[in-house]
Design a protein around this motif. Structure first.
Motif, PDB file in Angstrom:
ATOM      1  N   GLU A  27     -17.746 -98.136 -70.627  1.00  0.00           N
ATOM      2  CA  GLU A  27     -17.336 -99.356 -71.312  1.00  0.00           C
ATOM      3  C   GLU A  27     -15.886 -99.309 -71.773  1.00  0.00           C
ATOM      4  N   THR A  28     -15.382 -98.124 -72.090  1.00  0.00           N
ATOM      5  CA  THR A  28     -14.021 -97.987 -72.604  1.00  0.00           C
ATOM      6  C   THR A  28     -13.287 -96.907 -71.815  1.00  0.00           C
ATOM      7  N   LEU A  29     -12.120 -97.266 -71.296  1.00  0.00           N
ATOM      8  CA  LEU A  29     -11.273 -96.334 -70.554  1.00  0.00           C
ATOM      9  C   LEU A  29      -9.872 -96.420 -71.137  1.00  0.00           C
ATOM     10  N   ILE A  30      -9.417 -95.330 -71.716  1.00  0.00           N
ATOM     11  CA  ILE A  30      -8.110 -95.305 -72.362  1.00  0.00           C
ATOM     12  C   ILE A  30      -7.171 -94.419 -71.563  1.00  0.00           C
ATOM     13  N   LEU A  31      -6.124 -95.040 -71.032  1.00  0.00           N
ATOM     14  CA  LEU A  31      -5.122 -94.354 -70.217  1.00  0.00           C
ATOM     15  C   LEU A  31      -3.717 -94.586 -70.775  1.00  0.00           C
ATOM     16  N   SER A  32      -3.628 -94.921 -72.044  1.00  0.00           N
ATOM     17  CA  SER A  32      -2.321 -95.217 -72.634  1.00  0.00           C
ATOM     18  C   SER A  32      -1.448 -93.964 -72.672  1.00  0.00           C
ATOM     19  N   TRP A  33      -0.162 -94.189 -72.480  1.00  0.00           N
ATOM     20  CA  TRP A  33       0.853 -93.136 -72.481  1.00  0.00           C
ATOM     21  C   TRP A  33       0.634 -92.101 -71.379  1.00  0.00           C
ATOM     22  N   LYS A  59      -0.947 -95.792 -60.349  1.00  0.00           N
ATOM     23  CA  LYS A  59      -1.820 -96.894 -59.960  1.00  0.00           C
ATOM     24  C   LYS A  59      -3.261 -96.570 -60.310  1.00  0.00           C
ATOM     25  N   LEU A  60      -4.023 -97.632 -60.410  1.00  0.00           N
ATOM     26  CA  LEU A  60      -5.448 -97.496 -60.660  1.00  0.00           C
ATOM     27  C   LEU A  60      -6.160 -97.423 -59.318  1.00  0.00           C
ATOM     28  N   PRO A  61      -7.228 -96.645 -59.224  1.00  0.00           N
ATOM     29  CA  PRO A  61      -7.927 -96.524 -57.938  1.00  0.00           C
ATOM     30  C   PRO A  61      -8.624 -97.826 -57.554  1.00  0.00           C
ATOM     31  N   ILE A  62      -8.784 -98.034 -56.275  1.00  0.00           N
ATOM     32  CA  ILE A  62      -9.453 -99.225 -55.760  1.00  0.00           C
ATOM     33  C   ILE A  62     -10.898 -99.284 -56.260  1.00  0.00           C
ATOM     34  N   LYS A  63     -11.529 -98.112 -56.376  1.00  0.00           N
ATOM     35  CA  LYS A  63     -12.935 -98.057 -56.768  1.00  0.00           C
ATOM     36  C   LYS A  63     -13.159 -98.390 -58.246  1.00  0.00           C
ATOM     37  N   ILE A  64     -12.097 -98.677 -59.006  1.00  0.00           N
ATOM     38  CA  ILE A  64     -12.281 -99.011 -60.413  1.00  0.00           C
ATOM     39  C   ILE A  64     -13.114-100.287 -60.570  1.00  0.00           C
ATOM     40  N   VAL A  65     -13.162-101.105 -59.540  1.00  0.00           N
ATOM     41  CA  VAL A  65     -13.944-102.347 -59.599  1.00  0.00           C
ATOM     42  C   VAL A  65     -15.448-102.076 -59.634  1.00  0.00           C
ATOM     43  N   LYS A  66     -15.854-100.828 -59.387  1.00  0.00           N
ATOM     44  CA  LYS A  66     -17.260-100.456 -59.501  1.00  0.00           C
ATOM     45  C   LYS A  66     -17.706-100.350 -60.958  1.00  0.00           C
ATOM     46  N   LEU A  67     -16.753-100.321 -61.887  1.00  0.00           N
ATOM     47  CA  LEU A  67     -17.082-100.185 -63.302  1.00  0.00           C
ATOM     48  C   LEU A  67     -17.446-101.547 -63.885  1.00  0.00           C
ATOM     49  N   VAL A  68     -18.593-102.044 -63.517  1.00  0.00           N
ATOM     50  CA  VAL A  68     -18.992-103.406 -63.866  1.00  0.00           C
ATOM     51  C   VAL A  68     -19.227-103.612 -65.361  1.00  0.00           C
ATOM     52  N   HIS A  69     -19.422-102.536 -66.109  1.00  0.00           N
ATOM     53  CA  HIS A  69     -19.651-102.645 -67.554  1.00  0.00           C
ATOM     54  C   HIS A  69     -18.396-102.378 -68.367  1.00  0.00           C
ATOM     55  N   MET A 124      -2.185-103.192 -59.663  1.00  0.00           N
ATOM     56  CA  MET A 124      -3.614-103.281 -59.956  1.00  0.00           C
ATOM     57  C   MET A 124      -4.356-103.429 -58.631  1.00  0.00           C
ATOM     58  N   PRO A 125      -5.605-102.979 -58.576  1.00  0.00           N
ATOM     59  CA  PRO A 125      -6.384-103.153 -57.348  1.00  0.00           C
ATOM     60  C   PRO A 125      -6.572-104.631 -57.011  1.00  0.00           C
ATOM     61  N   ALA A 126      -6.698-104.927 -55.745  1.00  0.00           N
ATOM     62  CA  ALA A 126      -6.800-106.313 -55.284  1.00  0.00           C
ATOM     63  C   ALA A 126      -8.029-107.028 -55.861  1.00  0.00           C
ATOM     64  N   ASP A 127      -9.141-106.339 -55.988  1.00  0.00           N
ATOM     65  CA  ASP A 127     -10.380-106.955 -56.470  1.00  0.00           C
ATOM     66  C   ASP A 127     -10.576-106.773 -57.970  1.00  0.00           C
ATOM     67  N   PHE A 128      -9.502-106.671 -58.704  1.00  0.00           N
ATOM     68  CA  PHE A 128      -9.577-106.406 -60.138  1.00  0.00           C
ATOM     69  C   PHE A 128     -10.367-107.491 -60.872  1.00  0.00           C
ATOM     70  N   GLY A 129     -10.382-108.683 -60.345  1.00  0.00           N
ATOM     71  CA  GLY A 129     -11.115-109.793 -60.945  1.00  0.00           C
ATOM     72  C   GLY A 129     -12.623-109.602 -60.945  1.00  0.00           C
ATOM     73  N   GLU A 130     -13.114-108.602 -60.223  1.00  0.00           N
ATOM     74  CA  GLU A 130     -14.547-108.314 -60.182  1.00  0.00           C
ATOM     75  C   GLU A 130     -15.055-107.721 -61.491  1.00  0.00           C
ATOM     76  N   LEU A 131     -14.153-107.277 -62.349  1.00  0.00           N
ATOM     77  CA  LEU A 131     -14.548-106.686 -63.633  1.00  0.00           C
ATOM     78  C   LEU A 131     -14.875-107.808 -64.615  1.00  0.00           C
ATOM     79  N   LYS A 132     -16.056-108.365 -64.497  1.00  0.00           N
ATOM     80  CA  LYS A 132     -16.468-109.542 -65.262  1.00  0.00           C
ATOM     81  C   LYS A 132     -16.694-109.249 -66.736  1.00  0.00           C
ATOM     82  N   SER A 133     -16.973-108.007 -67.113  1.00  0.00           N
ATOM     83  CA  SER A 133     -17.247-107.670 -68.512  1.00  0.00           C
ATOM     84  C   SER A 133     -15.982-107.336 -69.297  1.00  0.00           C
ATOM     85  N   LEU A 134     -14.842-107.255 -68.622  1.00  0.00           N
ATOM     86  CA  LEU A 134     -13.592-106.841 -69.262  1.00  0.00           C
ATOM     87  C   LEU A 134     -13.192-107.833 -70.357  1.00  0.00           C
TER      88      LEU A 134
END
Length: 117
Positions: free
Chosen positions: A64-70, A76-86, A100-110
């Motif tokens: 649910e939470t991914l912190i990559l600050s600093w 770049k973010l991996p393409i498979k990040i769109v699998k993180l649906v929650h 950003m990955p091309a399918d970044f819009g798939e992250l509906k819970s963001l």
């Protein structure tokens, strides 16, 4: 013990891991796999020198939470990040992410995205 050995020891325990914070550790990559990654909900890799998101991070279905600050070495973010649906919170402030990955819009819970490139 080396740092990967210590982390690997905790990740291989039978109790599912829900929170993992490696913030401010001098690491460039994480080469361990999470046996119980399905249960991980919070991953903090802020202020590290990781160059790419570890493979296991995109397999954490309930993350649910991914912190990559600093993370100044993260480009770049991996393409498979769109699998993180929650995924609800993605913090990439002050990182060097340039795309950003091309399918970044798939992250509906963001709900929280600190930067969009």
């Amino acid at each position: 013990y080396s740092f990967p050995d210590i982390v690997g020891h905790f990740l291989k325990k039978k109790n599912p891991l829900r929170v993992l914070s490696l913030s401010r550790y001098a690491i460039t990559k994480i080469q361990v796999s999470l046996g119980n990654s399905l249960h991980l909900r919070y991953l903090n890799l802020s202020h590290t020198t990781i160059e790419e998101l570890p493979d296991f991070a995109c397999d954490c279905y309930n993350l649910e939470t991914l912190i990559l600050s600093w993370c100044r070495s993260l480009r770049k973010l991996p393409i498979k990040i769109v699998k993180l649906v929650h995924l609800r919170h993605l913090d990439i402030r002050e990182s060097s992410v340039t795309e950003m990955p091309a399918d970044f819009g798939e992250l509906k819970s963001l709900q929280v995205l600190t930067s969009f490139v």
